[in-house]
Design an enzyme around this catalytic site. Sequence first.
Site, short mmCIF file in Angstrom:
data_model
loop_
_atom_site.label_atom_id
_atom_site.label_comp_id
_atom_site.label_asym_id
_atom_site.label_seq_id
_atom_site.Cartn_x
_atom_site.Cartn_y
_atom_site.Cartn_z
N GLN A 106 41.81 60.86 5.87
CA GLN A 106 42.08 60.35 7.38
C GLN A 106 41.90 59.04 7.57
O GLN A 106 40.56 58.87 7.50
CB GLN A 106 41.31 61.39 8.14
CG GLN A 106 41.89 61.26 9.86
CD GLN A 106 41.10 61.82 10.62
OE1 GLN A 106 39.71 61.71 10.68
NE2 GLN A 106 41.75 63.06 11.21
N TYR A 181 40.62 57.81 19.91
CA TYR A 181 40.65 56.82 18.85
C TYR A 181 41.47 55.50 19.24
O TYR A 181 42.17 55.78 20.18
CB TYR A 181 40.39 57.21 17.59
CG TYR A 181 39.35 58.45 17.24
CD1 TYR A 181 38.07 57.96 17.42
CD2 TYR A 181 39.69 59.52 16.81
CE1 TYR A 181 37.16 59.05 17.31
CE2 TYR A 181 38.72 60.50 16.59
CZ TYR A 181 37.59 60.13 16.70
OH TYR A 181 36.55 61.22 16.57
N ARG A 355 37.65 74.98 11.74
CA ARG A 355 36.46 75.85 11.73
C ARG A 355 36.72 76.88 10.88
O ARG A 355 35.54 77.42 10.46
CB ARG A 355 36.29 76.34 13.28
CG ARG A 355 35.78 75.24 14.34
CD ARG A 355 36.05 75.63 15.59
NE ARG A 355 37.54 75.73 16.01
CZ ARG A 355 37.65 75.89 17.21
NH1 ARG A 355 36.87 76.08 18.33
NH2 ARG A 355 39.03 76.02 17.74
#
Length: 412
Positions: A106, A181, A355
């Site tokens: 990423q 971001y 998760r």
Amino acid sequence: MSTEMNSPLAAAYQPLRVGPIQLKNRFIKAATNEGMSPNGIPSQQLVQFHAGVAAGGAALTTVAYCAVSDDGCTLPNQIQLNRQTLPHLRALTDAVHAAGGKASAQITHGGCFVFTRAPGQGRPLSASGGFNKIGLMSGMFFKKQMSEADMQRIAVDFARGARLAQEAGFDAVEIHMGHGYLLSQFLSPRYNQRKDAYGGSLENRLRFPRQVLRAVLDAVGNELAVICKFSMVEGARGGNHIDEGVQIARALAEEGAHLLVLSAGLNAESITTMFGSSFPPENRAVVTNPVMKFAMYLQQLAEKPREFKPLYLLKYARQIRAAVDVPLAYLGGLTSAEGVVELVDEGFEALALGRVLIHDPNWVNALGQGVARQSGCTACNRCVAMMYTEGGTSCVLGLPGDPILNSLPAAG
């Protein structure tokens, strides 16, 4: 894999072509900030973390937050893509490949959403200048509006980062355009108040993110899969809604992205939109970074409690699916065999898990072998808090009988 070819789950275990690469199945480990790269250097713990995910059946595992510039890290335990980190990243990709999976880096830049200052760094960069509310927790109280020269430099940094990822053995790169971001700061009207060709209309706000995507595709698009992750909705007043999310998806598809990862929310303003559930106050107890502890406290004051519901972003993702032909990865609350079948039936090519695979990296194999149908993840979000501890990301529930988890170093 024992999944019968005519079973409802079988389609999720079929190969998937993403740009120039082929995945063995449709399951992707979503990027989740691991906190396992002290001083920007990937650790052996990080290598084993991703190798465990690959051994557990996921076709592609995403290494979170690889900063393309020295001033792009949000925290000191995040990877910096440079010559110093290449041998460590090569060890990671070699381990993932040996375990039967593929690896994605990423690539991103934090913009003004940074809590560390690089040597010689002035004001953090952003779409617009002025007061930096994030800087209240870092001492960087003002941000700099990027000039066209700044944009050109950062676009080159993204392309260089993608080439470094290729040299390190990655099979894909994921450009992070969501969650607040830098590239998200251009897309979001909450952050982008520019009056020039890079602000105002969504077409203008898309201009720099499209420039970055084009640079990365030109650099590695024939060899690596180029993936874009973005927020379909921002979940905050004055932010993008799903209508803008549809337009963003269309633009990224038009530019040539090989796969879109459909996320939501902003880190500072709407984190429950991102995770689909609240963060209990006790989560702060495990956080060792005082800045992040305070940030979590403010976040819990600002957002209303939210109860987790499976597939909590599906209503938005359906609208993206109806609007574009590019392959899509659904992300958000996939926890069961029934959810897998529903998403495949709705036409989502890839299934992204965060998760669930932190809780049990072997879940994809267990699901395919018929020994599991429902994840044991409770969406308590304690793993998110663990990202900001010295031990890094881990599930507090644990799986004592899982051989893959037991092979990992202790965290926390």
